[in-house]
Design a protein around this motif. Structure first.
Motif, PDB file in Angstrom:
ATOM      1  N   LEU A 108      -1.629  -1.158  -4.071  1.00  0.00           N
ATOM      2  CA  LEU A 108      -0.502  -1.450  -5.172  1.00  0.00           C
ATOM      3  C   LEU A 108      -0.693  -2.838  -5.502  1.00  0.00           C
ATOM      4  O   LEU A 108      -0.414  -3.702  -4.888  1.00  0.00           O
ATOM      5  N   LYS A 109      -0.658  -2.967  -6.889  1.00  0.00           N
ATOM      6  CA  LYS A 109      -1.019  -4.491  -7.299  1.00  0.00           C
ATOM      7  C   LYS A 109       0.494  -5.225  -6.999  1.00  0.00           C
ATOM      8  O   LYS A 109       1.657  -4.462  -7.397  1.00  0.00           O
TER       9      LYS A 109
ATOM     10  N   GLU B 178       2.106   7.241 -12.218  1.00  0.00           N
ATOM     11  CA  GLU B 178       1.331   8.370 -11.992  1.00  0.00           C
ATOM     12  C   GLU B 178       1.564   8.614 -10.616  1.00  0.00           C
ATOM     13  O   GLU B 178       1.304   9.929 -10.342  1.00  0.00           O
ATOM     14  N   LEU B 179       2.290   8.139  -9.856  1.00  0.00           N
ATOM     15  CA  LEU B 179       2.518   8.460  -8.543  1.00  0.00           C
ATOM     16  C   LEU B 179       3.504   9.564  -8.370  1.00  0.00           C
ATOM     17  O   LEU B 179       3.596  10.147  -7.361  1.00  0.00           O
TER      18      LEU B 179
ATOM     19  N   THR C  92       6.816   1.214 -11.458  1.00  0.00           N
ATOM     20  CA  THR C  92       5.444   0.181 -11.353  1.00  0.00           C
ATOM     21  C   THR C  92       4.094   1.341 -11.422  1.00  0.00           C
ATOM     22  O   THR C  92       3.017   0.834 -11.858  1.00  0.00           O
ATOM     23  N   ASN C  93       4.281   2.358 -10.979  1.00  0.00           N
ATOM     24  CA  ASN C  93       3.225   3.329 -10.932  1.00  0.00           C
ATOM     25  C   ASN C  93       3.625   4.846 -11.288  1.00  0.00           C
ATOM     26  O   ASN C  93       3.844   5.677 -10.305  1.00  0.00           O
TER      27      ASN C  93
ATOM     28  N   ASP D  80       3.931  -6.909  -7.152  1.00  0.00           N
ATOM     29  CA  ASP D  80       5.109  -6.800  -8.310  1.00  0.00           C
ATOM     30  C   ASP D  80       6.100  -7.316  -7.574  1.00  0.00           C
ATOM     31  O   ASP D  80       6.493  -7.095  -6.246  1.00  0.00           O
TER      32      ASP D  80
ATOM     33  N   GLN E  97      -3.626   4.021  -1.203  1.00  0.00           N
ATOM     34  CA  GLN E  97      -3.728   3.240  -2.549  1.00  0.00           C
ATOM     35  C   GLN E  97      -3.201   1.822  -2.326  1.00  0.00           C
ATOM     36  O   GLN E  97      -2.184   1.669  -1.827  1.00  0.00           O
TER      37      GLN E  97
ATOM     38  N   TYR F 278       8.510  -4.989  -5.588  1.00  0.00           N
ATOM     39  CA  TYR F 278       8.068  -4.819  -4.386  1.00  0.00           C
ATOM     40  C   TYR F 278       8.420  -6.004  -3.151  1.00  0.00           C
ATOM     41  O   TYR F 278       9.260  -5.439  -2.070  1.00  0.00           O
TER      42      TYR F 278
ATOM     43  N   LEU G 217       8.633   2.625  -7.050  1.00  0.00           N
ATOM     44  CA  LEU G 217       7.427   3.005  -7.021  1.00  0.00           C
ATOM     45  C   LEU G 217       6.855   3.817  -8.252  1.00  0.00           C
ATOM     46  O   LEU G 217       5.927   3.715  -9.098  1.00  0.00           O
TER      47      LEU G 217
ATOM     48  N   ARG H 116       0.728  -1.247   0.171  1.00  0.00           N
ATOM     49  CA  ARG H 116      -0.252  -0.108  -0.081  1.00  0.00           C
ATOM     50  C   ARG H 116       0.900   1.509  -0.009  1.00  0.00           C
ATOM     51  O   ARG H 116       2.101   1.334   0.400  1.00  0.00           O
TER      52      ARG H 116
END
Length: 268
Positions: A115-116, A159-160, A156-157, A118, A113, A121, A153, A59
């Motif tokens: 987090l899917k 947009e963060l 993988t994301n 991965d 959020q 992680y 982060l 998360r």
């Protein structure tokens, strides 16, 4: 092994371990947090929605928000989690080095959020285990581990980036709307002031101008009103309600409730 029934409150890496259910009430999240649930269940409520994180979940929590949480260990087991705090100075340094500070910020509305999963992680969190009892003494090593978290982060994301590199502070907002929404969070008055974009002195002055009573007295009255409603109209248990509406102590809640309504909460 993790220590029993306590958090190791380290500067950037936090390990939690509990053997019994812990309802710690409210928490102000001053910095972004990247976390991994090793075992047990964590229930979070950010005032907008509830979230449940179980073993293996990852998360991300945004800074400058109010969150309630309950830590629940598995049957005959331990609640365990790892969290990495990403502070503003470190993120500023990172943004200057990698050129993120020029980005236009388009933040999402999610405070917490999920987090899917991965592989990056899990391997990263596993690499923190050697530091579970002590922060890395080598500051360069610690800096590398924190930068690694940011890079993972962002990979993988992507947009963060809009959240991580937004360094603006809370602006002055509507006080009445904010307090009616967040009165049940039991945090220091200075936190309410900060989140409404005010100094503590200005917050108190604006509050008394709006409500004609000091904020501390208003908070108690508002919490008692909500408690009365939940107990009488919703049939909720007193043992759950007093924490939910923002009281820390059951005896203090019962005393204040009886003083206001003439009856103990258990008799309503």
């Amino acid at each position: 092994m993790f220590q029993k029934e306590e958090d190791q409150k380290l500067t950037h890496i936090l390990y939690s371990c509990y053997f019994s259910k812990s309802r710690e009430g409210e928490q102000f999240v001053p910095e972004h947090i990247f976390s991994y649930q090793i075992s047990g269940t964590l229930q979070l409520n950010d005032g907008h929605q509830s979230h449940v994180f179980k073993e293996g979940d990852f998360r991300f929590c945004k800074r400058n928000n109010l969150v309630k949480f309950i830590k629940i260990p598995p049957e005959n087991g331990e609640f365990r989690s790892i969290s990495v705090r990403l502070d503003q100075q470190m993120l500023r340094d990172f943004s200057r080095e990698y050129g993120y500070y020029d980005q236009v910020k388009k933040q999402g509305s999610e405070i917490i959020q999920e987090l899917k999963p991965d592989p990056l992680y899990k391997s990263y969190m596993d690499s923190l285990l050697p530091y579970q009892f002590k922060q890395p003494e080598n500051q360069k090593l610690l800096s590398l581990k924190l930068r690694e978290a940011i890079l993972i982060l962002l990979q993988t994301n992507p947009e963060l980036a809009d959240t991580l590199f937004d360094f603006t502070e809370p602006g002055k907002i509507d006080l009445e709307a904010f307090m009616n929404k967040n009165f049940h969070f039991n945090v220091e008055m200075k936190r309410f002031a900060y989140l409404t974009g005010r100094s503590l002195a200005t917050f108190k002055r604006d509050f008394e101008k709006l409500y004609q009573i000091p904020p501390g007295r208003w908070l108690q009255q508002r919490r008692l009103q909500e408690a009365y409603h939940l107990i009488k109209e919703k049939g909720r248990a007193v043992s759950d309600v007093y924490l939910e509406v923002g009281f820390e102590d059951l005896s203090h809640f019962s005393f204040a409730f009886k003083k206001k309504y003439g009856l103990s909460p258990s008799r309503i």
